[in-house]
Design an enzyme around this catalytic site. Sequence first.
Site, PDB file in Angstrom:
ATOM      1  N   TYR A 165      89.938 -73.415  54.410  1.00 28.31           N
ATOM      2  CA  TYR A 165      89.441 -73.722  53.067  1.00 28.31           C
ATOM      3  C   TYR A 165      89.847 -72.624  52.089  1.00 28.31           C
ATOM      4  CZ  TYR A 165      86.027 -74.827  49.375  1.00 28.31           C
ATOM      5  OH  TYR A 165      85.421 -75.141  48.182  1.00 28.31           O
ATOM      6  N   LYS A 169      92.378 -72.910  48.825  1.00 24.88           N
ATOM      7  CA  LYS A 169      91.929 -72.577  47.473  1.00 24.88           C
ATOM      8  C   LYS A 169      92.701 -71.396  46.888  1.00 24.88           C
ATOM      9  CE  LYS A 169      88.821 -75.754  46.959  1.00 24.88           C
ATOM     10  NZ  LYS A 169      89.112 -76.869  46.024  1.00 24.88           N
TER      11      LYS A 169
END
Length: 256
Positions: A165, A169
């Site tokens: 994740y 990002k």
Amino acid sequence: MLNKKNALITGAAGLLGFQHALALNELGFNIILIDIDKKNLLLIHNKLKKRIKKNTAIHSYLCDISSESQVKKVSLELKKKKLLIDVLINNADVNPQMDKYKGSFTGRVEDYSIENLTKELKVGIIGTFICSKVFGEHMKIKKKGSIINISSSSAIEANEGRSAYSASKSALTILSKSIAREMGSSNIRINTIAPGLTDTDMMRNNTPEKIFNTTIERLSIKRVGKKEEIANAALFLASDLSSYITGQTLSVDGGM
């Protein structure tokens, strides 16, 4: 007569999609929602339909944003309806899951499958790339536009169990800066919002009390962020109030 300003939100049925749509509609935008989740997309569509401003409209499309052909199909439909996009919010992502009993996120490298990693990158990076490419063409026609990519404080600060994740990002941040360089001459601005701990159902249901309290204690503003506060940041970046801002990351995290 319908307003001529149009905003498209990806991952509209997910976290913050409703708030982004509501805020932009208050500014007079027609709203275009796209998501892969048919059931929740319909729920959000119907919820918004009851609250949209006069002389504005809402449109929804089932679409996998990691498929360029599907995104181009939506683009063609919008062009037929004379709905060229002014503002694009790349809101779609794969949200990290928390193991409430262990008190940690479940995305540790040794446990995370390549299948899940690929899904994370397809939605977060490839999907954003495709939508920016396709709907950026709308903005070039209009000679103006704003693309807002929703990142996370995890792009800036590493967290255990969120490697995929965080990588997605973080990559989104530099992708935004690069596209901002490329599209600036067409008067298209690209910026990123990095929310911190935000009061969503997912956060409440997945965050153990100990981790929640520890995080709040670290913040300069000792409370969790509101969904509306993230949407307000998007509203600012969508408007002419930010007309000379591009390639930037706006942290909305209470001073993390």
